[in-house]
Design an enzyme around this catalytic site. Structure first.
Site, PDB file in Angstrom:
ATOM      1  N   PHE A  56       0.835  -1.196   0.000  1.00  0.00           N
ATOM      2  CA  PHE A  56       0.000   0.000   0.000  1.00  0.00           C
ATOM      3  C   PHE A  56       0.866   1.241   0.000  1.00  0.00           C
ATOM      4  CE2 PHE A  56      -2.463   3.356   2.201  1.00  0.00           C
ATOM      5  CZ  PHE A  56      -3.502   3.463   1.289  1.00  0.00           C
ATOM      6  N   VAL A  57       0.507   2.162  -0.875  1.00  0.00           N
ATOM      7  CA  VAL A  57       1.115   3.493  -0.910  1.00  0.00           C
ATOM      8  C   VAL A  57      -0.021   4.493  -0.789  1.00  0.00           C
ATOM      9  CG1 VAL A  57       2.430   5.148  -2.289  1.00  0.00           C
ATOM     10  CG2 VAL A  57       3.070   2.724  -2.315  1.00  0.00           C
ATOM     11  N   LYS A  85       5.172   8.179  -7.578  1.00  0.00           N
ATOM     12  CA  LYS A  85       6.521   8.635  -7.215  1.00  0.00           C
ATOM     13  C   LYS A  85       7.518   7.486  -7.247  1.00  0.00           C
ATOM     14  CE  LYS A  85       4.790  12.312  -4.189  1.00  0.00           C
ATOM     15  NZ  LYS A  85       4.820  12.874  -2.829  1.00  0.00           N
ATOM     16  N   GLY A  86       7.050   6.300  -7.640  1.00  0.00           N
ATOM     17  CA  GLY A  86       7.924   5.136  -7.691  1.00  0.00           C
ATOM     18  C   GLY A  86       8.007   4.372  -6.381  1.00  0.00           C
ATOM     19  N   GLY A 102       5.743   2.345  -4.808  1.00  0.00           N
ATOM     20  CA  GLY A 102       5.298   0.951  -4.894  1.00  0.00           C
ATOM     21  C   GLY A 102       6.370   0.089  -5.523  1.00  0.00           C
ATOM     22  N   ASN A 144      -9.092  -4.073  -9.481  1.00  0.00           N
ATOM     23  CA  ASN A 144      -8.035  -3.087  -9.274  1.00  0.00           C
ATOM     24  C   ASN A 144      -7.127  -2.997 -10.516  1.00  0.00           C
ATOM     25  OD1 ASN A 144      -6.109  -1.349  -8.288  1.00  0.00           O
ATOM     26  ND2 ASN A 144      -5.868  -2.410  -6.336  1.00  0.00           N
ATOM     27  N   TYR A 148       1.626  -3.944 -11.937  1.00  0.00           N
ATOM     28  CA  TYR A 148       2.326  -5.198 -11.675  1.00  0.00           C
ATOM     29  C   TYR A 148       2.813  -5.833 -12.980  1.00  0.00           C
ATOM     30  CZ  TYR A 148       0.295  -4.825  -6.990  1.00  0.00           C
ATOM     31  OH  TYR A 148      -0.068  -4.398  -5.735  1.00  0.00           O
TER      32      TYR A 148
END
Length: 183
Positions: A109-110, A117-118, A120, A147, A154
């Protein structure tokens, strides 16, 4: 996209409120806030934390030992201002066909304000480094079918959907029933 400045480390006991807040934010994003049963006490008893003031990285984890009752570890990511921006809560698994350990990512989770912002990718890279450093076989996780942004992300980093597999679960009263099925 360039990675924004950040720091990743294993969670310490003092971070338990942050972890619980991130879990609640994730559950809210997944429209399951009412399903959260985690508390500070249950997190403190089930996560292997790093000692205070000790550096613990993905390639050199320095945490309490994991065990059946304390199976999880948590990486926290802090933004350039030192504020918590994301987490990767994970545990170790095993591949019988490869005869190798791996990592199962329970939750990535971010925070919404910290996305793009990179961060994850940084958390996944850190987990991949741990798997590689231990000569592990794989890093795996599940993602909700709806999602789409996460699925695309991913896939962009090389993850493949396991379409031939169906996730199965036994919990709550069905777990109790199964445990006594042959009694």
């Amino acid at each position: 996209m360039a990675l924004a400045p950040c720091k990743v480390r294993h969670a310490r006991r003092e971070d338990v409120s942050t972890i619980l807040q991130l879990i609640r934010e994730l559950a809210d994003y997944e429209h399951e806030l009412d399903a959260v049963e985690a508390t500070k006490a249950t997190l403190l008893s089930t996560i292997a934390f790093a000692p205070d003031n000790v550096e613990s990285t993905s390639t050199a984890p320095n945490t309490e030992p994991t065990s059946p009752s304390r199976p999880a570890r948590c990486l926290l990511l802090f933004n350039e201002e030192g504020k918590p921006a994301g987490m990767a809560l994970y545990f170790y698994n095993y591949s019988t066909w490869r005869a190798k350990a791996g990592i199962y990512l329970e939750d990535l989770f971010v925070r919404e304000t910290e996305r793009k912002k990179g961060y994850g990718k940084k958390l996944l890279v850190e987990l991949a480094k741990e798997v590689v450093a231990t000569n592990g076989g794989r890093l795996e996780w599940s993602v909700l079918k709806w999602n789409e942004p996460s699925i695309k992300f991913y896939e962009s980093i090389g993850a493949k959907a396991m379409d031939e597999w169906v996730g199965m679960r036994v919990d709550r009263e069905n777990l109790t029933k199964l445990a006594s099925l042959l009694d």
